[in-house]
Scaffold this motif. Structure first.
Motif, mmCIF file in Angstrom:
data_model
loop_
_atom_site.group_PDB
_atom_site.id
_atom_site.type_symbol
_atom_site.label_atom_id
_atom_site.label_comp_id
_atom_site.label_asym_id
_atom_site.label_seq_id
_atom_site.Cartn_x
_atom_site.Cartn_y
_atom_site.Cartn_z
ATOM 1 N N SER A 49 0.821 -1.203 0.000
ATOM 2 C CA SER A 49 0.000 0.000 0.000
ATOM 3 C C SER A 49 0.854 1.252 0.000
ATOM 4 O O SER A 49 2.084 1.203 0.140
ATOM 5 C CB SER A 49 -0.909 0.017 1.236
ATOM 6 N N GLY A 51 0.964 3.297 2.330
ATOM 7 C CA GLY A 51 1.572 3.362 3.654
ATOM 8 C C GLY A 51 2.874 2.589 3.739
ATOM 9 O O GLY A 51 3.805 2.997 4.443
ATOM 10 N N ASP A 112 -15.992 -2.036 9.656
ATOM 11 C CA ASP A 112 -15.420 -2.195 10.997
ATOM 12 C C ASP A 112 -13.949 -2.605 10.921
ATOM 13 O O ASP A 112 -13.103 -2.090 11.655
ATOM 14 C CB ASP A 112 -16.219 -3.230 11.775
ATOM 15 N N MET A 114 -11.845 -2.010 8.411
ATOM 16 C CA MET A 114 -11.059 -0.884 7.917
ATOM 17 C C MET A 114 -10.772 0.119 9.024
ATOM 18 O O MET A 114 -9.665 0.663 9.112
ATOM 19 C CB MET A 114 -11.801 -0.198 6.760
ATOM 20 N N LEU A 115 -11.764 0.365 9.856
ATOM 21 C CA LEU A 115 -11.587 1.332 10.942
ATOM 22 C C LEU A 115 -10.651 0.798 12.015
ATOM 23 O O LEU A 115 -9.742 1.495 12.466
ATOM 24 C CB LEU A 115 -12.950 1.680 11.548
ATOM 25 N N ARG A 116 -10.864 -0.453 12.426
ATOM 26 C CA ARG A 116 -10.061 -1.014 13.515
ATOM 27 C C ARG A 116 -8.609 -1.224 13.112
ATOM 28 O O ARG A 116 -7.702 -1.030 13.914
ATOM 29 C CB ARG A 116 -10.675 -2.333 13.997
ATOM 30 N N LYS A 117 -8.404 -1.622 11.857
ATOM 31 C CA LYS A 117 -7.054 -1.925 11.392
ATOM 32 C C LYS A 117 -6.381 -0.731 10.699
ATOM 33 O O LYS A 117 -5.231 -0.828 10.280
ATOM 34 C CB LYS A 117 -7.085 -3.113 10.421
ATOM 35 N N HIS A 118 -7.109 0.375 10.575
ATOM 36 C CA HIS A 118 -6.578 1.582 9.938
ATOM 37 C C HIS A 118 -6.081 1.290 8.522
ATOM 38 O O HIS A 118 -4.964 1.651 8.138
ATOM 39 C CB HIS A 118 -5.440 2.180 10.776
ATOM 40 N N ILE A 119 -6.933 0.630 7.735
ATOM 41 C CA ILE A 119 -6.586 0.312 6.352
ATOM 42 C C ILE A 119 -7.657 0.855 5.413
ATOM 43 O O ILE A 119 -8.803 1.084 5.827
ATOM 44 C CB ILE A 119 -6.418 -1.209 6.134
ATOM 45 N N LYS A 120 -7.279 1.067 4.155
ATOM 46 C CA LYS A 120 -8.183 1.686 3.191
ATOM 47 C C LYS A 120 -8.823 0.692 2.232
ATOM 48 O O LYS A 120 -9.852 0.991 1.630
ATOM 49 C CB LYS A 120 -7.434 2.747 2.378
ATOM 50 N N ARG A 136 -12.535 2.011 1.079
ATOM 51 C CA ARG A 136 -13.300 3.076 1.731
ATOM 52 C C ARG A 136 -14.045 3.910 0.698
ATOM 53 O O ARG A 136 -15.162 4.367 0.946
ATOM 54 C CB ARG A 136 -12.354 3.971 2.543
#
Length: 233
Positions: A49, A51, A112, A114-120, A136
């Motif tokens: 990614s 990131g 959930d 995507m939010l918890r793991k901070h991924i897009k 996202r």
């Protein structure tokens, strides 16, 4: 809604042996924030990614060199950091064992993760095979579509019933003292609330009622500490 209804089936992927430069060019050309990494058998082995490419020696973002103490105590960690910031192939920079969803998963599960793991972006696997990607951006597209949907033939009674049901369901909402009047799809809110947050939340409930055209806030704020009452702003 299921992931299968929203996922992108035309997946662009790379191999572990793909050059980092090529992976970056593919992401730029296709306007992607990440790429699934497949081995020769087509099995998902990682994700590369934006990131993963933020810290690179070529652009001076690889960070400070590890001090002697860390190098002495954690040489493998220091070596791994060097690989991640200097590797020429995807295998050296990709995230291993990526999280994924299945095509029959609910959208809420994907959001959930995507939010918890901070991924897009999330790969979508069925029976171990990559069948799509969901991002996202895909969720934002469906949100935008839902926000502009206009229900037809919604009666004042249906609007009132919706608001009352939502207030009853919300644990934070005052269970008494809120009066809801609906006339020609205009909602008037009256009664007592005990914080500005409660006021905003009650108004949001009314605004979300299907078919509502206008919401008038006449709620009275009563300060629990002093007992003083303040009308709606």
């Amino acid at each position: 809604m299921k992931v299968a209804e929203l996922m992108n089936k035309n997946v662009v992927s790379v191999r572990p042996s793909t050059a980092v430069a090529d992976a970056a060019r593919i992401m730029l050309a296709n306007r992607l924030t990440g790429l699934p990494v497949l081995d020769d058998a087509g099995k998902l082995v990682g994700i590369v990614s934006e990131g993963d490419l933020l810290r690179r020696a070529e652009i001076g973002t690889d960070g400070k060199q590890a001090g002697w103490l860390k190098t002495l105590l954690l040489p493998s960690t220091v070596a791994a950091d060097y690989v991640a910031t200097h590797a020429r192939h995807v295998s050296g920079v990709m995230t291993h064992n990526p999280v994924f969803v299945t095509s029959d998963a609910e959208l809420s599960e994907a959001a959930d993760l995507m939010l918890r793991k901070h991924i897009k972006r999330l790969p979508v696997l069925d029976n171990g095979k990559l069948v799509g990607m969901i991002s996202r951006t895909d969720l934002l597209r469906i949100l935008a579509r839902k926000l502009i949907e206009t229900p037809e033939n919604t009666s004042d009674e249906a609007i009132s019933n919706y608001i009352r049901a939502e207030l009853e369901h919300a644990r934070w909402a005052p269970k008494s003292g809120i009066r809801v009047k609906v006339d020609a799809k205009k909602v008037t809110l009256e009664g007592t609330i005990f914080s500005d947050e409660e006021r905003q939340a009650v108004v949001v409930i009314a605004e979300n009622a299907p078919g509502v055209k206008e919401v008038e806030d006449k709620l009275l704020f009563v300060d629990p500490a002093s007992g003083m009452a303040f009308p709606a702003p």
